[in-house]
Design an enzyme around this catalytic site. Structure first.
Site, PDB file in Angstrom:
ATOM      1  CB  VAL A 227     -17.616  22.878  25.894  1.00  0.00           C
ATOM      2  CG1 VAL A 227     -18.570  22.561  24.744  1.00  0.00           C
ATOM      3  CG2 VAL A 227     -17.961  22.019  27.116  1.00  0.00           C
TER       4      VAL A 227
ATOM      5  CG  ASP B  31      -5.711  14.561  24.959  1.00  0.00           C
ATOM      6  OD1 ASP B  31      -6.095  14.064  26.032  1.00  0.00           O
ATOM      7  OD2 ASP B  31      -5.117  13.905  24.080  1.00  0.00           O
TER       8      ASP B  31
ATOM      9  N   GLY C 143      -1.152  13.605  28.585  1.00  0.00           N
ATOM     10  CA  GLY C 143      -0.587  14.817  29.196  1.00  0.00           C
ATOM     11  C   GLY C 143       0.217  15.646  28.214  1.00  0.00           C
TER      12      GLY C 143
ATOM     13  CE  LYS D 186     -12.202  14.461  29.125  1.00  0.00           C
ATOM     14  NZ  LYS D 186     -13.317  13.623  28.647  1.00  0.00           N
TER      15      LYS D 186
ATOM     16  CG  LEU E 299      -1.781  -1.237   1.443  1.00  0.00           C
ATOM     17  CD1 LEU E 299      -2.466  -1.192   2.793  1.00  0.00           C
ATOM     18  CD2 LEU E 299      -2.802  -1.357   0.322  1.00  0.00           C
TER      19      LEU E 299
HETATM   20  N1  ATP Z   1     -18.872  15.497  17.256  1.00  0.00           N
HETATM   21  C1  ATP Z   1     -18.589  16.556  18.024  1.00  0.00           C
HETATM   22  N2  ATP Z   1     -19.128  17.785  17.740  1.00  0.00           N
HETATM   23  C2  ATP Z   1     -18.867  18.853  18.510  1.00  0.00           C
HETATM   24  N3  ATP Z   1     -18.073  18.808  19.602  1.00  0.00           N
HETATM   25  C3  ATP Z   1     -17.504  17.622  19.933  1.00  0.00           C
HETATM   26  C4  ATP Z   1     -17.739  16.438  19.173  1.00  0.00           C
HETATM   27  N4  ATP Z   1     -17.047  15.416  19.742  1.00  0.00           N
HETATM   28  C5  ATP Z   1     -16.396  15.964  20.800  1.00  0.00           C
HETATM   29  N5  ATP Z   1     -16.680  17.271  20.924  1.00  0.00           N
HETATM   30  C6  ATP Z   1     -16.162  18.227  21.929  1.00  0.00           C
HETATM   31  O1  ATP Z   1     -15.038  17.688  22.614  1.00  0.00           O
HETATM   32  C7  ATP Z   1     -15.339  17.478  23.996  1.00  0.00           C
HETATM   33  C8  ATP Z   1     -14.717  16.185  24.465  1.00  0.00           C
HETATM   34  O2  ATP Z   1     -15.190  15.146  23.636  1.00  0.00           O
HETATM   35  P1  ATP Z   1     -15.534  13.673  24.140  1.00  0.00           P
HETATM   36  O3  ATP Z   1     -16.662  13.704  25.096  1.00  0.00           O
HETATM   37  O4  ATP Z   1     -15.706  12.867  22.898  1.00  0.00           O
HETATM   38  O5  ATP Z   1     -14.225  13.311  24.949  1.00  0.00           O
HETATM   39  P2  ATP Z   1     -13.381  11.966  24.991  1.00  0.00           P
HETATM   40  O6  ATP Z   1     -14.285  10.790  24.779  1.00  0.00           O
HETATM   41  O7  ATP Z   1     -12.582  12.021  26.220  1.00  0.00           O
HETATM   42  O8  ATP Z   1     -12.463  12.181  23.738  1.00  0.00           O
HETATM   43  P3  ATP Z   1     -11.046  11.517  23.380  1.00  0.00           P
HETATM   44  O9  ATP Z   1     -11.395  10.431  22.424  1.00  0.00           O
HETATM   45  O10 ATP Z   1     -10.302  12.645  22.766  1.00  0.00           O
HETATM   46  O11 ATP Z   1     -10.461  11.020  24.667  1.00  0.00           O
HETATM   47  C9  ATP Z   1     -16.876  17.506  24.093  1.00  0.00           C
HETATM   48  O12 ATP Z   1     -17.282  17.931  25.367  1.00  0.00           O
HETATM   49  C10 ATP Z   1     -17.216  18.508  22.995  1.00  0.00           C
HETATM   50  O13 ATP Z   1     -17.028  19.833  23.439  1.00  0.00           O
HETATM   51 MG    MG Z   2     -10.804  10.970  26.642  1.00  0.00          MG
END
Ligand code: ATP
Ligand code: MG
Length: 308
Positions: free
Chosen positions: A280, A256, A41, A185, A28
């Site tokens: 957010v 992150d 971190g 978080k 590929l």
């Molecule tokens: N599809 C989306 N549209 C808009 N905002 C998003 C979207 N996905 C994530 N976010 C933003 O990013 C923040 C963190 O996302 P998420 O809840 O998916 O965290 P996570 O599961 O810890 O992510 P990661 O996979 O990076 O660890 C959300 O609170 C939101 O503000």
């Molecule tokens: Mg996460």
């Protein structure tokens, strides 16, 4: 601005490339790979720098990949302290299949960390967090680092008077939750696992978060809800923060970026609600770019203002 230190037990050199199609048994042809320093971190520190703040990334790394990792962080002007290990820092592969527009994240196991290296890391951490106002520990653990690593780091941070922030999952999150954390978080899945559930819906989310606050003694929970935004849960109050609607390209790095946004604002003296709102905006800003790209300050600021 108050001093921020981030901790990464299991950093990874992220290698991103694009393939025209993902077919078995064929050679590929990949695009020129892009290398980035990654791991919870480290990404938080990189995103803080992108947001105009400063942070020192403390991490365990070794071998040729560890040395390259260090150079990449320096090139991004991220202050960092590498605690050396003999093992070779892992390399993750982020593969974008151009024919299906799908992204694959191949997550390798970290190198073995010896008991002496872990002891040495703890000693160094004591000195490295002495004048920090915030210590953010994020990501997974490599083999050899005990599951209570986050609570060990939390105790050190607390003794030094720093607010301790944790973003991890599974058993390490469970063991970290009662170590004097300022805020955790978790995303929905992580919160469910933390409270022994398969999944959480509706009001169960608030109950689960409050159960964690009551039992574990952290000050806040920031429950991230992907495209739905986040919940800031205090003992007696819940704030729901809607994420702005954007065209999502890749959610890698959203969590992150969110943590980075929150801690940047807290370090600048903002209150927790404004900080989580900005977090957010930063999480959503990260989703506007492809691949592993973290949030950009100009996007985050525009989104934050649009949230009213
Ligand atoms: N599809 C989306 N549209 C808009 N905002 C998003 C979207 N996905 C994530 N976010 C933003 O990013 C923040 C963190 O996302 P998420 O809840 O998916 O965290 P996570 O599961 O810890 O992510 P990661 O996979 O990076 O660890 C959300 O609170 C939101 O503000
Ligand atoms: Mg996460």
């Amino acid at each position: 601005m108050k001093r921020i230190v981030t901790i990464t037990f299991n950093p990874a050199l992220d290698k991103s490339t694009v393939v025209p199609a993902l077919l078995p048994d064929k050679k590929l042809k990949c695009s020129v790979p892009v290398f980035q320093p990654g791991g919870g971190g480290v990404n938080v520190a990189r995103a803080i720098v992108k947001l105009g703040g400063t942070a020192t990334a403390v991490y365990l790394a070794g071998g040729h990949t560890g040395a390259f990792f260090h150079d990449l962080l320096e090139a991004e002007l991220v202050a960092s302290i590498r605690i050396p290990i003999a093992g070779i820092t892992r390399e993750n592969l982020i593969l974008y299949n151009n024919s299906t527009k799908e992204q694959f994240l191949l997550d390798m196991p970290g190198p073995q960390v010896t008991q002496e290296e872990w002891q040495h890391f703890q000693l160094r951490l004591e000195a490295l967090t002495r004048d920090a106002a915030f210590v953010v520990a994020s990501g997974s653990l490599p083999p050899g680092v005990p599951a209570n690593a986050f609570s060990v780091a939390g105790r050190i941070a607390q003794q030094n008077g720093a607010a301790f922030v944790v973003d991890t999952s599974g058993e390490p999150l469970k063991l970290a939750a009662n170590s004097g954390v300022y805020f955790l978080k978790p995303n929905l899945g992580e919160l469910a696992a933390l409270t022994g559930k398969d999944k959480l819906t509706g009001e169960e989310v608030v109950h689960a978060a409050q159960q964690v606050l009551d039992q574990e003694g952290c000050e806040f929970l920031v429950v991230s809800l992907g495209a739905a935004g986040a919940m800031l849960v205090e003992r007696k109050k819940v704030h729901r923060i809607q994420a702005p609607v954007v065209k999502r390209l890749s959610t890698v790095g959203a969590g992150d970026s969110m943590v980075a946004g929150i801690v940047t604002k807290l370090a600048a003296g903002e209150d927790i609600l404004q900080a989580v709102k900005y977090g957010v905006a930063c999480g959503t800003a990260a989703t506007m770019h492809p691949g592993t790209t973290l949030c950009k300050q100009e996007d985050a600021d525009v989104l934050f203002r649009s949230m009213g």
